[in-house]
Scaffold this motif. Structure first.
Motif, PDB file in Angstrom:
ATOM      1  N   LYS A  48       0.824  -1.208   0.000  1.00 35.24           N
ATOM      2  CA  LYS A  48       0.000   0.000   0.000  1.00 35.24           C
ATOM      3  C   LYS A  48       0.864   1.267   0.000  1.00 35.24           C
ATOM      4  O   LYS A  48       0.511   2.257  -0.637  1.00 35.24           O
ATOM      5  N   ILE A  49       1.990   1.234   0.685  1.00 39.49           N
ATOM      6  CA  ILE A  49       2.891   2.389   0.676  1.00 39.49           C
ATOM      7  C   ILE A  49       3.430   2.621  -0.736  1.00 39.49           C
ATOM      8  O   ILE A  49       3.515   3.756  -1.203  1.00 39.49           O
ATOM      9  N   THR A  50       3.762   1.552  -1.419  1.00 38.00           N
ATOM     10  CA  THR A  50       4.251   1.671  -2.795  1.00 38.00           C
ATOM     11  C   THR A  50       3.163   2.226  -3.710  1.00 38.00           C
ATOM     12  O   THR A  50       3.427   3.097  -4.553  1.00 38.00           O
ATOM     13  N   ILE A  51       1.937   1.737  -3.547  1.00 43.55           N
ATOM     14  CA  ILE A  51       0.812   2.242  -4.343  1.00 43.55           C
ATOM     15  C   ILE A  51       0.605   3.729  -4.070  1.00 43.55           C
ATOM     16  O   ILE A  51       0.406   4.521  -4.989  1.00 43.55           O
ATOM     17  N   LEU A  52       0.668   4.102  -2.796  1.00 39.92           N
ATOM     18  CA  LEU A  52       0.490   5.500  -2.435  1.00 39.92           C
ATOM     19  C   LEU A  52       1.600   6.366  -3.034  1.00 39.92           C
ATOM     20  O   LEU A  52       1.349   7.469  -3.520  1.00 39.92           O
ATOM     21  N   GLY A  53       2.826   5.875  -3.031  1.00 35.85           N
ATOM     22  CA  GLY A  53       3.927   6.612  -3.649  1.00 35.85           C
ATOM     23  C   GLY A  53       3.691   6.844  -5.128  1.00 35.85           C
ATOM     24  O   GLY A  53       3.954   7.933  -5.655  1.00 35.85           O
ATOM     25  N   THR A  54       3.151   5.843  -5.807  1.00 35.65           N
ATOM     26  CA  THR A  54       2.839   5.973  -7.227  1.00 35.65           C
ATOM     27  C   THR A  54       1.732   6.994  -7.447  1.00 35.65           C
ATOM     28  O   THR A  54       1.795   7.805  -8.377  1.00 35.65           O
ATOM     29  N   ARG A  55       0.731   6.972  -6.577  1.00 36.10           N
ATOM     30  CA  ARG A  55      -0.353   7.961  -6.677  1.00 36.10           C
ATOM     31  C   ARG A  55       0.173   9.379  -6.467  1.00 36.10           C
ATOM     32  O   ARG A  55      -0.267  10.311  -7.129  1.00 36.10           O
ATOM     33  N   LEU A  56       1.085   9.529  -5.527  1.00 37.16           N
ATOM     34  CA  LEU A  56       1.649  10.852  -5.286  1.00 37.16           C
ATOM     35  C   LEU A  56       2.449  11.339  -6.490  1.00 37.16           C
ATOM     36  O   LEU A  56       2.412  12.525  -6.830  1.00 37.16           O
ATOM     37  N   ASP A  82       2.195  22.291  -1.248  1.00 33.60           N
ATOM     38  CA  ASP A  82       2.473  22.035   0.168  1.00 33.60           C
ATOM     39  C   ASP A  82       1.724  20.805   0.675  1.00 33.60           C
ATOM     40  O   ASP A  82       2.277  19.996   1.424  1.00 33.60           O
ATOM     41  N   MET A  83       0.468  20.677   0.275  1.00 38.95           N
ATOM     42  CA  MET A  83      -0.324  19.512   0.686  1.00 38.95           C
ATOM     43  C   MET A  83       0.347  18.226   0.204  1.00 38.95           C
ATOM     44  O   MET A  83       0.468  17.253   0.955  1.00 38.95           O
ATOM     45  N   LEU A  84       0.784  18.257  -1.038  1.00 39.18           N
ATOM     46  CA  LEU A  84       1.427  17.087  -1.629  1.00 39.18           C
ATOM     47  C   LEU A  84       2.760  16.786  -0.942  1.00 39.18           C
ATOM     48  O   LEU A  84       3.068  15.630  -0.647  1.00 39.18           O
ATOM     49  N   ALA A  85       3.526  17.824  -0.660  1.00 37.02           N
ATOM     50  CA  ALA A  85       4.815  17.639   0.013  1.00 37.02           C
ATOM     51  C   ALA A  85       4.621  17.071   1.425  1.00 37.02           C
ATOM     52  O   ALA A  85       5.383  16.184   1.852  1.00 37.02           O
ATOM     53  N   ASN A  86       3.614  17.537   2.138  1.00 35.52           N
ATOM     54  CA  ASN A  86       3.342  17.018   3.479  1.00 35.52           C
ATOM     55  C   ASN A  86       2.944  15.549   3.440  1.00 35.52           C
ATOM     56  O   ASN A  86       3.398  14.748   4.261  1.00 35.52           O
ATOM     57  N   LEU A  87       2.102  15.191   2.473  1.00 34.30           N
ATOM     58  CA  LEU A  87       1.683  13.797   2.361  1.00 34.30           C
ATOM     59  C   LEU A  87       2.864  12.912   1.962  1.00 34.30           C
ATOM     60  O   LEU A  87       3.037  11.819   2.493  1.00 34.30           O
ATOM     61  N   ARG A  88       3.707  13.400   1.059  1.00 34.85           N
ATOM     62  CA  ARG A  88       4.884  12.632   0.655  1.00 34.85           C
ATOM     63  C   ARG A  88       5.829  12.434   1.839  1.00 34.85           C
ATOM     64  O   ARG A  88       6.427  11.368   2.010  1.00 34.85           O
ATOM     65  N   SER A  89       5.933  13.446   2.691  1.00 35.53           N
ATOM     66  CA  SER A  89       6.767  13.333   3.888  1.00 35.53           C
ATOM     67  C   SER A  89       6.249  12.233   4.814  1.00 35.53           C
ATOM     68  O   SER A  89       7.024  11.439   5.340  1.00 35.53           O
ATOM     69  N   LYS A  90       4.933  12.180   4.984  1.00 33.22           N
ATOM     70  CA  LYS A  90       4.332  11.125   5.809  1.00 33.22           C
ATOM     71  C   LYS A  90       4.632   9.748   5.229  1.00 33.22           C
ATOM     72  O   LYS A  90       4.967   8.813   5.960  1.00 33.22           O
ATOM     73  N   VAL A  91       4.501   9.633   3.915  1.00 33.01           N
ATOM     74  CA  VAL A  91       4.741   8.347   3.257  1.00 33.01           C
ATOM     75  C   VAL A  91       6.201   7.937   3.426  1.00 33.01           C
ATOM     76  O   VAL A  91       6.498   6.773   3.709  1.00 33.01           O
ATOM     77  N   ASN A  92       7.120   8.877   3.280  1.00 28.70           N
ATOM     78  CA  ASN A  92       8.541   8.564   3.453  1.00 28.70           C
ATOM     79  C   ASN A  92       8.837   8.142   4.889  1.00 28.70           C
ATOM     80  O   ASN A  92       9.650   7.247   5.117  1.00 28.70           O
ATOM     81  N   GLN A  93       8.176   8.753   5.862  1.00 31.85           N
ATOM     82  CA  GLN A  93       8.354   8.352   7.253  1.00 31.85           C
ATOM     83  C   GLN A  93       7.851   6.930   7.474  1.00 31.85           C
ATOM     84  O   GLN A  93       8.504   6.130   8.142  1.00 31.85           O
ATOM     85  N   MET A  94       6.681   6.617   6.902  1.00 32.07           N
ATOM     86  CA  MET A  94       6.146   5.258   7.043  1.00 32.07           C
ATOM     87  C   MET A  94       7.081   4.248   6.394  1.00 32.07           C
ATOM     88  O   MET A  94       7.324   3.174   6.935  1.00 32.07           O
TER      89      MET A  94
END
Length: 153
Positions: A48-56, A82-94
């Motif tokens: 799911k993290i990989t899928i989310l990264g692709t969506r981003l 900014d919204m996208l960068a914040n979400l990408r940051s969360k994904v990278n942390q996960m």
């Protein structure tokens, strides 16, 4: 018909829902029994993290095309970035929590977006030249495998 801006927001909201789902799965990771069930659960989270990264990545691409398709203010564009960068940051942390180092290096593995696309590389080549290009491209991974076997085995 929905505007491009509304479509982008809809896709962004779906990505946020997926991020929340992953967060919930990670919170419940300790409650899963041990053994194969834990491995399946962790594997599902990683998928799911990989899928989310692709969506981003897709959202980033759509965002760069958005001003050409529909006029939006610079303030709104910056807000979305900014919204996208914040979400990408969360994904990278996960991803780092799960030691998914390959996720962070995905651009290095897959190549960057500035790489010339395959169609432009093949324009004007005859059959023999196409086969030569194929062989050249396919040799790269084989050389890596040979080096891996030499140094690691």
């Amino acid at each position: 018909m929905a505007s491009y801006s509304e479509s982008w927001m809809k896709e962004y909201n779906e990505a946020v829902k997926l991020c929340d789902d992953i967060t919930a799965m990670m919170s419940g990771r300790n409650s899963v029994s041990s053994g194969p069930e834990t491995q399946r659960h962790t594997s599902s989270i990683r998928r799911k993290i990989t899928i989310l990264g692709t969506r981003l990545d897709s959202l980033q691409s759509l965002l760069s095309k958005l001003p050409a398709k529909q006029a939006i203010s610079e303030k709104e564009m910056n807000r979305r970035k900014d919204m996208l960068a914040n979400l990408r940051s969360k994904v990278n942390q996960m991803a780092s929590t799960l030691n998914m180092s390959n996720f962070e290096n995905r651009d290095r593995l897959l190549g960057t977006e500035t790489k010339p696309d395959d169609m432009s590389r093949t324009t004007g080549l005859d059959n023999n030249q196409l086969v030569g290009l194929q062989r050249q491209i396919m040799k790269g991974p084989l050389i890596l495998v040979a080096c891996f076997r030499t140094y690691c085995l």
